[in-house]
Motif scaffolding. Structure first.
Motif, PDB file in Angstrom:
ATOM      1  N   LEU A   1       0.831  -1.202   0.000  1.00  0.00           N
ATOM      2  CA  LEU A   1       0.000   0.000   0.000  1.00  0.00           C
ATOM      3  C   LEU A   1       0.874   1.265   0.000  1.00  0.00           C
ATOM      4  O   LEU A   1       1.135   1.864   1.045  1.00  0.00           O
ATOM      5  CB  LEU A   1      -0.937  -0.003   1.206  1.00  0.00           C
ATOM      6  N   THR A   2       1.304   1.651  -1.172  1.00  0.00           N
ATOM      7  CA  THR A   2       2.078   2.886  -1.322  1.00  0.00           C
ATOM      8  C   THR A   2       1.377   3.905  -2.213  1.00  0.00           C
ATOM      9  O   THR A   2       1.700   5.085  -2.166  1.00  0.00           O
ATOM     10  CB  THR A   2       3.462   2.575  -1.927  1.00  0.00           C
ATOM     11  N   GLU A   3       0.418   3.443  -3.016  1.00  0.00           N
ATOM     12  CA  GLU A   3      -0.301   4.320  -3.938  1.00  0.00           C
ATOM     13  C   GLU A   3      -1.654   4.681  -3.336  1.00  0.00           C
ATOM     14  O   GLU A   3      -2.485   3.809  -3.080  1.00  0.00           O
ATOM     15  CB  GLU A   3      -0.510   3.609  -5.282  1.00  0.00           C
ATOM     16  N   PRO A   4      -1.921   5.971  -3.082  1.00  0.00           N
ATOM     17  CA  PRO A   4      -3.228   6.346  -2.532  1.00  0.00           C
ATOM     18  C   PRO A   4      -4.363   5.864  -3.424  1.00  0.00           C
ATOM     19  O   PRO A   4      -4.273   5.872  -4.654  1.00  0.00           O
ATOM     20  CB  PRO A   4      -3.170   7.875  -2.488  1.00  0.00           C
ATOM     21  N   GLY A   5      -5.446   5.423  -2.780  1.00  0.00           N
ATOM     22  CA  GLY A   5      -6.583   4.913  -3.526  1.00  0.00           C
ATOM     23  C   GLY A   5      -6.442   3.463  -3.904  1.00  0.00           C
ATOM     24  O   GLY A   5      -7.023   3.020  -4.893  1.00  0.00           O
ATOM     25  N   THR A   6      -5.686   2.677  -3.128  1.00  0.00           N
ATOM     26  CA  THR A   6      -5.570   1.233  -3.345  1.00  0.00           C
ATOM     27  C   THR A   6      -5.906   0.494  -2.053  1.00  0.00           C
ATOM     28  O   THR A   6      -5.915   1.089  -0.965  1.00  0.00           O
ATOM     29  CB  THR A   6      -4.166   0.829  -3.828  1.00  0.00           C
ATOM     30  N   PHE A   7      -6.173  -0.817  -2.183  1.00  0.00           N
ATOM     31  CA  PHE A   7      -6.592  -1.578  -1.006  1.00  0.00           C
ATOM     32  C   PHE A   7      -5.965  -2.959  -1.008  1.00  0.00           C
ATOM     33  O   PHE A   7      -5.419  -3.429  -2.026  1.00  0.00           O
ATOM     34  CB  PHE A   7      -8.115  -1.705  -0.957  1.00  0.00           C
ATOM     35  N   ALA A   8      -6.054  -3.639   0.138  1.00  0.00           N
ATOM     36  CA  ALA A   8      -5.648  -5.040   0.258  1.00  0.00           C
ATOM     37  C   ALA A   8      -6.549  -5.703   1.286  1.00  0.00           C
ATOM     38  O   ALA A   8      -6.971  -5.074   2.265  1.00  0.00           O
ATOM     39  CB  ALA A   8      -4.182  -5.152   0.677  1.00  0.00           C
ATOM     40  N   LEU A   9      -6.842  -6.984   1.066  1.00  0.00           N
ATOM     41  CA  LEU A   9      -7.634  -7.768   2.013  1.00  0.00           C
ATOM     42  C   LEU A   9      -6.750  -8.845   2.614  1.00  0.00           C
ATOM     43  O   LEU A   9      -6.285  -9.750   1.910  1.00  0.00           O
ATOM     44  CB  LEU A   9      -8.836  -8.402   1.310  1.00  0.00           C
ATOM     45  N   ASP A  10      -6.512  -8.760   3.913  1.00  0.00           N
ATOM     46  CA  ASP A  10      -5.688  -9.728   4.636  1.00  0.00           C
ATOM     47  C   ASP A  10      -6.567 -10.887   5.097  1.00  0.00           C
ATOM     48  O   ASP A  10      -7.501 -10.698   5.876  1.00  0.00           O
ATOM     49  CB  ASP A  10      -5.035  -9.030   5.831  1.00  0.00           C
ATOM     50  N   ARG A  11      -6.269 -12.102   4.592  1.00  0.00           N
ATOM     51  CA  ARG A  11      -7.036 -13.292   4.952  1.00  0.00           C
ATOM     52  C   ARG A  11      -6.252 -14.204   5.901  1.00  0.00           C
ATOM     53  O   ARG A  11      -6.526 -15.405   5.968  1.00  0.00           O
ATOM     54  CB  ARG A  11      -7.399 -14.078   3.685  1.00  0.00           C
TER      55      ARG A  11
END
Length: 567
Positions: A217-227
């Motif tokens: 997550l370095t680019e604003p407006g991005t996401f990640a889902l931690d499972r």
């Protein structure tokens, strides 16, 4: 049309009410039951709001013979038309803000590959490839870089073949050892093998992109889902400047289907918005082993295609599956979509399998993970006056509009813009008509395709063959493409009166297997096609014009009258 019966639905309605304007029903299911019982033409007026999918229709929901049932946004076709959304997402609340500015929220069992923020699709956080010195083995990869990735990481393999992009999920990471999910990885090593000009490749190779870890997550407006913790998933979002968790609507798609009609007939959908779905296939054990177009490998037979005997060959899936659709018609008759919008969807927007007489008219398709419209084995479908743009955002091989094994289908006066591979695809079929479409910005990511691509036998004569006429194809992008591409043994095709500008190649007359009974006539382009200096005997090439003056090309475009008509 004057309707015999009118039914009203509103989110604040009551299914025990009579479905009148003053006392509407609350659900589509209740309205559907009322429509079953009514005689004559029926219209269901759906008031503003987001209604959960999927809407499901069977043969019992069909209009009575000689009648129609319409499900439409209240006020359809007027300035007061309501915004009616069939949605597949969950609104996410309860964010906490970390010291690094990343928003974090616990989402339980929610699983998704997509996210919408204030109506805008946002990308998953990603990096370019695996860090360090990397090698591949039977179970995955090894790198000398120390990795601290959490569960849910996905590899993108762009350009395994020039027209192919695979997605494979990571099972686990221990220091620098990356174990891939099975059987997908083993399948990939069996599927992707080729030899070309003396160079042999084996397996998927190294990923070109790695997605979905909070550390990306370095680019604003991005996401990640931690499972990492089953049943206790955590969603991470790096906001753009000015976004506030108290004033920003975040929607996580959690469904993959919004509408399913099986065996139904005589139904119209008008002015509806289909939005916010996901598709979890690439995240699973079987992966997304793309081959061409909307087709992917799901185990089964693998074939070897010999291009040049003893020199060039490649292995391909022998039993391809097709990317599923968020709105799916199966063995239906006379189903119509008019003035609808399909947006922010995790797979193909609209898929038609079997059946006959589907009409898709005046609809908008945008911001799609795969293609807009896929027709398979259907009869007499008409796809006209639609706008298609920004498709194939996750699955770059997806065409804007695709036909396969169809009979007497027409694709006319559509605008197809900004697609990663082919704009319009006609596979083996009979009686296909691709007329007066405007395709621009095709081939934006993968190679070896075209603005309009037609392959295989198209009939048994020119009378029932394919006609590609009056289309305008501009700005076909990646190296190695053909604006008008008849390929892979295309037979009984007439390509006439089209206009081509700014393509890597305007067309090609020599392909493998060779063309058979293909006519190029009266086309206007800004460069000679490949092979036009030595036209094959099986190709008729006459009255085509190569023009370089912009005014002459502008005039030719105007005459073609390509793109959606204003109604």
């Amino acid at each position: 049309m004057a309707y015999t019966t009118e039914v009203h639905v509103a989110l604040d309605g009551d299914d025990d009410a009579p479905g009148t304007p003053e006392r509407p029903f609350a659900t589509i299911d209740r309205a559907r039951r009322a429509a079953r019982e009514a005689a004559g033409d029926v219209v269901v007026h759906v008031r503003a709001g987001t209604y959960p999918g999927p809407w499901e229709f069977t043969e019992e929901d069909s209009a009575r013979e000689g009648s129609r049932i319409a499900y439409q946004a209240n006020g359809f076709g007027t300035p007061a038309q309501d915004e009616v959304v069939i949605g597949g997402g969950r609104v996410i609340t309860g964010w906490r803000v970390g010291g690094d500015g990343v928003w974090v929220v616990d989402v339980g069992t929610l699983d998704t590959r997509h996210l919408t923020v204030d109506g805008r699709r946002v990308d998953r956080a990603a990096i370019d490839g695996i860090p360090g010195e990397v090698s591949e083995n039977e179970s995955g990869y090894v790198t000398d870089a120390r990795l601290d990735w959490r569960a849910g990481v996905e590899f993108v393999h762009r350009g395994v073949y020039p027209w192919t992009e695979a997605r494979l999920a990571v099972e686990s990471v221990a220091d620098g050892t990356i174990t891939m999910k099975q059987p997908a990885f083993s399948w990939a090593r069996q599927l992707y093998n080729s030899s070309w000009d003396g160079q042999t490749s084996s397996g998927p190779g190294l990923p070109t992109r790695v997605e979905n870890d909070p550390s990306f997550l370095t680019e604003p407006g991005t996401f990640a889902l931690d499972r990492s913790c089953p049943g206790e998933h955590v969603l991470h979002y790096l906001p753009r400047t000015g976004e506030d968790p108290a004033a920003t609507q975040v929607v996580a798609p959690e469904r993959d289907t919004l509408l399913v009609a099986t065996g139904a007939s005589g139904i119209s959908f008008r002015g509806l918005i289909f939005a916010d779905t996901t598709w979890l296939r690439p995240t699973g054990d079987r992966g997304f082993l793309h081959y061409h177009g909307s087709g992917f490998h799901d185990g089964g037979r693998i074939d070897t295609v010999v291009v040049v005997e003893g020199q060039s060959w490649l292995t391909v899936t022998g039993e391809p599956e097709t990317v599923p659709a968020c709105a799916s018609l199966v063995d239906t008759t006379d189903i119509r979509f008019e003035g609808c919008r399909f947006t922010r969807l995790g797979s193909t927007a609209l898929g038609v399998t079997g059946g006959a007489d589907t009409v898709v008219r005046g609809c908008g398709f945008d911001t799609l993970a795969a293609g807009a419209i896929t027709l398979t084995g259907t009869y007499r479908a008409v796809v006209e006056d639609n706008e298609v743009r920004r498709v194939g955002l996750d699955h770059s091989g997806s065409p804007g509009i695709a036909l396969l094994d169809t009979v007497d289908c027409t694709v006319a006066h559509n605008r197809v813009d900004d697609v990663p591979h082919c704009g319009i695809v006609g596979g083996p079929a009979k009686g296909t008509r691709i007329l007066h479409n405007h395709v621009t910005g095709a081939m934006g990511v993968l190679a070896d395709g075209g603005g309009i691509y037609v392959s295989g036998p198209q009939g048994e004569s020119h009378e029932d063959g394919a006609v590609v006429r009056g289309n305008v194809v501009t700005d076909t992008r990646t190296p190695y493409n053909f604006a008008l591409y008849t390929d892979y043994g295309a037979a009984w095709v007439t390509v006439a009166d089209n206009v081509v500008r700014r393509a890597d190649n305007t067309a090609v007359l020599h392909v493998h297997p060779p063309l058979d009974n293909v006519v190029y006539r009266g086309n206007v382009w800004d460069a000679d096609p490949v092979g036009s200096e030595a036209v094959p005997d099986s190709v008729t090439y006459e009255d085509n014009a190569t023009l370089t003056d912009a005014a002459d090309l502008d005039a030719a475009e105007a005459r073609a009258q390509a793109g959606p008509r204003r109604r």
